[in-house]
Design a protein around this motif. Structure first.
Motif, PDB file in Angstrom:
ATOM      1  N   GLN A 453       1.588  -6.402   3.547  1.00  0.00           N
ATOM      2  CA  GLN A 453       2.599  -5.809   2.680  1.00  0.00           C
ATOM      3  C   GLN A 453       2.514  -4.285   2.708  1.00  0.00           C
ATOM      4  N   LYS A 454       1.279  -3.775   2.646  1.00  0.00           N
ATOM      5  CA  LYS A 454       1.086  -2.325   2.711  1.00  0.00           C
ATOM      6  C   LYS A 454       1.531  -1.790   4.070  1.00  0.00           C
ATOM      7  N   SER A 455       1.214  -2.532   5.127  1.00  0.00           N
ATOM      8  CA  SER A 455       1.598  -2.102   6.470  1.00  0.00           C
ATOM      9  C   SER A 455       3.115  -2.063   6.618  1.00  0.00           C
ATOM     10  N   TYR A 456       3.813  -3.013   6.019  1.00  0.00           N
ATOM     11  CA  TYR A 456       5.271  -3.025   6.113  1.00  0.00           C
ATOM     12  C   TYR A 456       5.860  -1.785   5.445  1.00  0.00           C
ATOM     13  N   ILE A 457       5.350  -1.450   4.242  1.00  0.00           N
ATOM     14  CA  ILE A 457       5.843  -0.257   3.549  1.00  0.00           C
ATOM     15  C   ILE A 457       5.557   0.997   4.387  1.00  0.00           C
TER      16      ILE A 457
END
Length: 492
Positions: A453-457
């Protein structure tokens, strides 16, 4: 309650309501909304506009030097009473008291010539002299005189200004567009700082809720002897850590919100809600086209050209101010003298003046040669730095264009990884509830989900920053196929 007290009461109520209304102001912003607001009122945008206006007035000041200058000089009265030397025919000198008053007025029109460095002037004036001792008045009129002054074999500053000052202004226009792209990039960075913190809070709250459920479930299993104490302690530790993460991410979120409000010029009490943007429109960009646009639009290209010209100017200045110098001055006009103003303009006499001066350095112990050689060495150093800057700039354009072309693929991968990790965590949680996997496998799935999720942001953020970085270095809109400078209004 008297009249004044009622007035103060209602004024207090009005101010209170105004403050409450202001405190309750809510902003729901998309990324485009935040960028538009930053362009309008952020400190960085206002500073960029001020710098451009300063350059604009510098250019106007330069242009004014090539326009005719009209001036009026007047000295209404100048009274003198003193003793002065008076030479006699036999060579002796006596002192006589002088008591007089003079008044002068002069109108002049001057035109500088940038090509030659000379100057034309057109003058008209009138002088009145009152001799108190003799009770006489006379006028000296200059109906017109025309003069021309021309430096010879010397440095012509106006000629170099005509070459360099337009480059300064052109560079300033492009720099303003580049500075506004910096405003866009900073806005996006602060915008995604909030989104990242907000996502982390949501994940932390979800993890906290899951941890509460799992810990309660673990307590029941432990009481039934189905799990060891070590696993129960791990569940308790995870529950405590998840609560701590909620607090930490809440603090980070508040800080990110405050920074964006400050940058956008919003009140600290305003409520701010952000919308997650979609990915930017991507298309494959030719690196050669990006290089062409960057060299055409980026202020660095103009700056390098200006620096090279300034280095050449300094060499010309060193040569022109350290060698043979001359000046030619020519004047033609009319003069008249009479007791009255009208008579002084009747049948004026002509006057002419032609003057040539020259200055030749005979012995300066190598000072002039040293100044010239220093200027030439500085020019060579400037040209070397310009060449290096140009090479570095071309490499930066190539890298930014290549990174831009990869952003779509990276975002697709990050989106897919986020979806897969969410699904994997859901399955792992269900399997743990059924007792088919241990807490270690569940924690790994949760860690992978949070990281995805952090990587997507982060990838979405980088996609937009990469998009605007390419715009900044090329100052070109590849979607609309038009230079950004042509889209700017209001300041230009």
């Amino acid at each position: 309650m008297n009249k004044n007290s009622r007035l103060l009461y209602w004024l207090f109520c009005f101010l209170l309501l105004a403050n409450v209304s202001k405190a309750q102001q809510v902003y729901t912003l998309s990324m485009d909304d935040a960028i538009a607001l930053a362009e309008k009122q952020s400190p960085d945008a206002l500073l960029a506009k001020t710098k451009y206006r300063q350059s604009y007035w510098r250019y106007r000041y330069y242009q004014a030097a090539y326009l005719p200058a009209l001036s009026l000089a007047a000295n209404p009265f100048n009274i003198t009473r003193s003793y002065t030397q008076v030479p006699l025919y036999d060579g002796s000198i006596v002192y006589a008291q002088q008591s007089l008053a003079t008044s002068t007025v002069n109108l002049s029109l001057t035109q500088q010539l940038g090509l030659t460095g000379g100057a034309f002037s057109l003058n008209s004036g009138l002088q009145r002299i009152d001799l108190f001792n003799m009770s006489s008045t006379s006028y000296l009129s200059t109906p017109i005189n025309i003069a021309y002054s021309q430096p010879v074999l010397t440095y012509n500053d106006l000629k170099w200004q005509k070459r360099i000052e337009p480059l300064y202004f052109q560079e300033a226009r492009k720099q303003y567009v580049s500075d506004m792209e910096d405003v866009h990039i900073k806005t996006i960075t602060l915008f995604f700082d909030i989104l990242a913190a907000q996502s982390s809070i949501e994940e932390a709250k979800l993890n906290k809720a899951n941890s509460d459920t799992l810990y309660k479930l673990g307590q029941g299993r432990y009481n039934l002897g189905r799990i060891a104490e070590n696993e129960l302690l791990q569940l308790e530790l995870d529950n405590l850590n998840s609560g701590l993460q909620v607090q930490q991410f809440s603090i980070a979120y508040s800080g990110a919100i405050g920074k964006l409000k400050s940058f956008l010029g919003l009140d600290a009490n305003d409520s701010l809600h952000l919308k997650l943007p979609i990915a930017p429109d991507t298309l494959q960009v030719s690196i050669s086209i990006a290089a062409i646009q960057a060299n055409s639009n980026n202020p660095l290209s103009v700056s390098l050209q200006r620096q090279g010209m300034e280095a050449s100017r300094d060499v010309a200045k060193a040569i022109g101010t350290n060698g043979v110098q001359g000046n030619v001055f020519a004047l033609y006009g009319l003069n008249g003298n009479a007791p009255t103003v009208s008579q002084s303009y009747t049948n004026p006499q002509d006057q002419e003046q032609l003057q040539f001066g020259i200055s030749i350095p005979l012995l300066d112990w190598g000072k002039a040669h040293g100044a010239i050689e220093m200027a030439k060495a500085q020019e060579q150093l400037a040209l070397t730095n310009i060449k290096k800057s140009k090479t570095d700039f071309d490499q930066e354009v190539t890298l930014d264009a290549a990174e831009y072309n990869l952003q779509n693929q990276q975002l697709v991968i990050a989106t897919k990884a986020n979806t897969v990790s969410q699904r994997r965590y859901f399955i792992a949680k269900e399997r743990y509830l059924l007792g088919k996997i241990g807490i270690t496998e569940l924690n790994i799935a949760q860690t992978d989900r949070d990281a995805a999720q952090k990587s997507y942001i982060d990838v979405l953020r980088n996609s937009w920053i990469t998009f605007y970085n390419l715009r900044k270095i090329t100052l070109y809109d590849f979607n609309k196929q038009i230079p950004l400078e042509k889209q700017v209004t209001g300041v230009f």
